[in-house]
Design a protein around this motif. Structure first.
Motif, mmCIF file in Angstrom:
data_model
loop_
_atom_site.group_PDB
_atom_site.id
_atom_site.type_symbol
_atom_site.label_atom_id
_atom_site.label_comp_id
_atom_site.label_asym_id
_atom_site.label_seq_id
_atom_site.Cartn_x
_atom_site.Cartn_y
_atom_site.Cartn_z
ATOM 1 N N UNK A 156 0.871 -1.170 0.000
ATOM 2 C CA UNK A 156 0.000 0.000 0.000
ATOM 3 C C UNK A 156 0.909 1.221 0.000
ATOM 4 N N UNK A 157 0.769 2.049 -1.013
ATOM 5 C CA UNK A 157 1.587 3.246 -1.165
ATOM 6 C C UNK A 157 0.860 4.446 -0.556
ATOM 7 N N UNK A 158 1.616 5.457 -0.161
ATOM 8 C CA UNK A 158 1.059 6.733 0.321
ATOM 9 C C UNK A 158 0.098 6.543 1.489
ATOM 10 N N UNK A 182 3.537 13.089 3.686
ATOM 11 C CA UNK A 182 2.909 14.088 4.544
ATOM 12 C C UNK A 182 2.958 13.672 6.014
ATOM 13 N N UNK A 183 2.948 12.380 6.282
ATOM 14 C CA UNK A 183 3.148 11.896 7.648
ATOM 15 C C UNK A 183 4.596 12.046 8.086
ATOM 16 N N UNK A 184 5.500 11.938 7.116
ATOM 17 C CA UNK A 184 6.930 11.955 7.410
ATOM 18 C C UNK A 184 7.460 13.368 7.597
ATOM 19 N N UNK A 185 6.888 14.336 6.854
ATOM 20 C CA UNK A 185 7.448 15.686 6.868
ATOM 21 C C UNK A 185 7.456 16.276 8.263
ATOM 22 N N UNK A 186 8.678 16.573 8.769
ATOM 23 C CA UNK A 186 8.885 17.159 10.099
ATOM 24 C C UNK A 186 8.268 16.329 11.215
ATOM 25 N N UNK A 212 7.884 1.126 5.312
ATOM 26 C CA UNK A 212 8.820 1.974 4.573
ATOM 27 C C UNK A 212 8.374 3.423 4.717
ATOM 28 N N UNK A 213 9.313 4.301 5.025
ATOM 29 C CA UNK A 213 9.022 5.729 5.099
ATOM 30 C C UNK A 213 9.478 6.370 3.800
ATOM 31 N N UNK A 214 8.534 6.966 3.068
ATOM 32 C CA UNK A 214 8.882 7.601 1.803
ATOM 33 C C UNK A 214 8.866 9.116 1.953
ATOM 34 N N UNK A 215 9.553 9.771 1.038
ATOM 35 C CA UNK A 215 9.582 11.222 1.067
ATOM 36 C C UNK A 215 10.553 11.801 2.076
ATOM 37 N N UNK A 226 14.503 6.175 12.239
ATOM 38 C CA UNK A 226 15.436 5.099 12.589
ATOM 39 C C UNK A 226 15.316 4.789 14.075
ATOM 40 N N UNK A 227 15.165 5.823 14.874
ATOM 41 C CA UNK A 227 15.078 5.652 16.315
ATOM 42 C C UNK A 227 13.854 4.895 16.781
ATOM 43 N N UNK A 228 12.768 4.915 16.000
ATOM 44 C CA UNK A 228 11.560 4.170 16.398
ATOM 45 C C UNK A 228 11.444 2.830 15.662
ATOM 46 N N UNK A 229 12.502 2.463 14.946
ATOM 47 C CA UNK A 229 12.554 1.112 14.396
ATOM 48 C C UNK A 229 12.296 0.960 12.914
ATOM 49 N N UNK A 230 12.072 2.059 12.183
ATOM 50 C CA UNK A 230 11.895 1.952 10.732
ATOM 51 C C UNK A 230 13.256 1.702 10.092
ATOM 52 N N UNK A 231 13.305 0.799 9.117
ATOM 53 C CA UNK A 231 14.589 0.502 8.473
ATOM 54 C C UNK A 231 14.579 0.703 6.959
#
Length: 259
Positions: A156-158, A182-186, A212-215, A226-231
């Motif tokens: 699932x994208x976006x 938009x979730x990732x920004x700042x 996966x975190x995009x953007x 990275x600190x909360x476990x996303x790789x």
């Protein structure tokens, strides 16, 4: 969804010719990074026009009469180009669920292209974007199940920008969930975003879905995630999409020094 009589089912060569679509398309590729291993694990294929025009130029030419041809052409062009560029990683391909009338029928040209160009079918990941209206959850569920039986992975994208909720995530059980930019920004400055992402990661861990975190655009965003476990990461912080080029590891910005 029944295959309409007015639409001609596509072969691999039909897709490459672009005749039924009405114009030629090309592919740009953006790398996906595994931060733990410091490796490129996939490239996402992103559609471009014949002269490198952006996705907006392409989508302005897509309508109900050619969306099936567009969906098929994107799949085949992505596989053909990736194989020509000797892609050995996973290949992420976006698809339009409303253009998939019957999963088994509509996947035929994809399999034909993979066989023709020698691309490993198990390296394909099909992404459904939240940007498209999804009127029928059961239809999308059938697509995901059909693709999984074929050995394809689904994504699932976006996520966070459109139709999908935790209920969709639980029911569809994709292999991969891509958090919207938009979730990732700042996110390091926004408690509400942090809460949403934490709950999403929790559910993904329960059901075995990778996140996966995009953007990604800044070091601060990367460090927090990275600190909360996303790789898994994707974004301009590492590399912009490159037309018919697989940006190599040494060409990426934002990577820490390899040991």
């Amino acid at each position: 969804m029944q295959f309409p009589d007015s639409v001609k089912q596509q072969s691999c060569q039909d897709c490459l010719s672009g005749q039924d679509l009405g114009f030629e398309i090309r592919m740009a590729f953006q790398p996906i990074i595994d931060w733990h291993t410091q490796q490129i694990v996939a490239y996402e294929a992103l559609v471009r026009g014949p002269n490198g025009e952006g996705a907006g130029w392409v989508f302005s030419r897509i309508n109900d009469s050619n969306k099936y041809y567009f969906d098929q052409a994107c799949r085949v062009k992505a596989i053909e180009t990736a194989a020509r560029l000797k892609c050995s990683t996973y290949l992420n391909i976006n698809f339009l669920p409303n253009a998939v009338y019957n999963p088994e029928t509509c996947i035929k040209a994809t399999i034909e292209a993979a066989d023709l160009y020698g691309f490993d079918l198990t390296k394909l990941i099909f992404e459904v974007t939240e940007g498209e209206q999804i009127p029928d959850k059961a239809h999308l569920n059938r697509i995901f199940r059909s693709y999984a039986k074929r050995g394809f992975q689904t994504a699932i994208d976006d996520y966070g920008s459109g139709f999908a909720t935790l209920d969709w995530l639980i029911e569809l059980r994709p292999h991969l969930l891509k958090l919207d930019m938009e979730l990732i920004r700042n996110i390091h400055l926004n408690c509400a975003k942090q809460f949403i992402v934490a709950k999403t990661i929790e559910q993904c861990e329960l059901q075995g879905t990778k996140v996966l975190a995009e953007g990604i655009e800044t070091k601060e965003e990367l460090d927090y995630l990275v600190g909360i476990g996303v790789r898994l990461f994707q974004g301009y912080y590492f590399a912009k999409p490159a037309l018919e080029v697989l940006t190599p590891l040494e060409g990426l910005t934002g990577m820490k020094a390899l040991n």
